[in-house]
Write a protein that holds these residues in place. Structure first.
Motif, mmCIF file in Angstrom:
data_model
loop_
_atom_site.group_PDB
_atom_site.id
_atom_site.type_symbol
_atom_site.label_atom_id
_atom_site.label_comp_id
_atom_site.label_asym_id
_atom_site.label_seq_id
_atom_site.Cartn_x
_atom_site.Cartn_y
_atom_site.Cartn_z
ATOM 1 N N LEU A 1 133.910 8.203 80.975
ATOM 2 C CA LEU A 1 135.102 8.233 80.130
ATOM 3 C C LEU A 1 136.354 7.868 80.917
ATOM 4 C CD1 LEU A 1 134.436 11.441 77.995
ATOM 5 C CD2 LEU A 1 134.408 9.071 77.202
ATOM 6 N N LYS B 1 135.932 3.934 79.707
ATOM 7 C CA LYS B 1 136.662 4.107 78.451
ATOM 8 C C LYS B 1 138.158 4.347 78.656
ATOM 9 C CE LYS B 1 133.347 3.969 75.297
ATOM 10 N NZ LYS B 1 133.355 2.997 74.178
ATOM 11 N N SER C 1 139.541 7.027 78.906
ATOM 12 C CA SER C 1 139.917 8.142 78.028
ATOM 13 C C SER C 1 140.383 9.361 78.807
ATOM 14 C CB SER C 1 138.730 8.525 77.131
ATOM 15 O OG SER C 1 138.354 7.444 76.309
ATOM 16 N N ALA D 1 143.022 13.996 78.478
ATOM 17 C CA ALA D 1 141.878 13.335 77.841
ATOM 18 C C ALA D 1 142.228 12.971 76.409
ATOM 19 C CB ALA D 1 140.649 14.253 77.865
ATOM 20 N N VAL E 1 138.256 10.173 70.855
ATOM 21 C CA VAL E 1 137.037 9.423 71.162
ATOM 22 C C VAL E 1 135.955 9.791 70.150
ATOM 23 C CG1 VAL E 1 135.237 9.004 72.867
ATOM 24 C CG2 VAL E 1 137.596 9.331 73.603
ATOM 25 N N LEU F 1 129.797 7.109 72.215
ATOM 26 C CA LEU F 1 129.344 7.599 73.518
ATOM 27 C C LEU F 1 127.839 7.412 73.668
ATOM 28 C CD1 LEU F 1 131.347 10.945 73.756
ATOM 29 C CD2 LEU F 1 131.957 8.706 74.683
#
Length: 245
Positions: A176, A180, A182, A192, A196, A201
């Protein structure tokens, strides 16, 4: 663990280390290795690779016994037996078999010891570990990203996806953060993205690793060639067969 090169060069390298003032703490251990190697230096088996490996294994065994005797107990931790190559597994099996009645504790983690070619593990005490609870999983994430401002929803999302498997949890949050984007840092604190979607995922550790490999792009074929060659290879060989420049 790999040993490559000439045996005499190996001993000379450790001999020079033992005279380094910054390594005085390790000098007794290095002397043990030197003594074992020099004892065998004049043997007719000097250039035999199998004999060199036998001597090296014996030297490591003597060094561990020496350390255990002067500073007991000696605790050796191996994070994952599955990640060890064949040479390391052979050394590990040799040490477990030959080192007895010394204050040495081996702490090893494995998914399934039945699949490992280590006969000496049969006498080991197996301690099965359960999956992490939600609270434990959150503590693991917090240890990876201290000073974070993650929401309860984020912790819940990770646990729902990884089901408390520590390695999966660690790889997921790294994914992540790196892929990502994120997870990000601002003014010394970690944040974070709670938006998401769980559908985006990876649903398993295997699919997570596959997706990380896919992100290598044009460099993926290098990893594929390396997998074909085997565990040990030179950089020059990899360049030759993969058309790297």
């Amino acid at each position: 663990f790999h040993f490559q090169g000439d045996l005499i060069e190996f001993t000379q390298r450790y001999a020079s280390l033992s005279h380094n003032a910054s390594l005085t703490t390790y000098q007794p251990y290095l002397q043990v290795i030197k003594r074992v190697f020099f004892d065998f230096q004049e043997t007719q088996y000097l250039m035999d690779p199998l004999k060199e490996k036998e001597i090296l294994f014996y030297a490591i065994k003597e060094m561990l016994i020496f350390i255990a005797n002067i500073s007991p107990p000696l605790i050796i931790s191996i994070s994952s037996l599955e990640e060890m190559d064949s040479s390391s597994l052979e050394l590990f099996d040799f040490l477990l078999t030959t080192i007895q009645n010394f204050p040495i504790l081996w702490l090893c983690s494995t998914i399934s010891s039945e699949k490992l070619p280590i006969s000496s593990l049969k006498s080991a005490k197996m301690i099965p570990l359960s999956r992490l609870t939600r609270e434990q999983n959150s503590l693991l994430i917090h240890s990876l990203y201290p000073n974070n401002c993650f929401s309860r929803e984020f912790y819940s999302l990770i646990y729902q996806e990884t089901q408390g498997v520590p390695f999966f949890t660690k790889e997921m949050v790294y994914y992540l953060a790196k892929e990502k984007k994120s997870i990000y840092q601002e003014y010394g604190e970690w944040y974070a993205d709670d938006t998401v979607a769980i559908e985006s995922l990876p649903s398993s550790l295997e699919s997570l690793i596959v997706e990380q490999i896919n992100h290598l792009g044009s460099h993926r074929h290098v990893l594929e060639w390396a997998a074909v060659i085997g565990e040990i290879f030179s950089f020059e060989l990899l360049i030759l067969i993969s058309d790297l420049t």
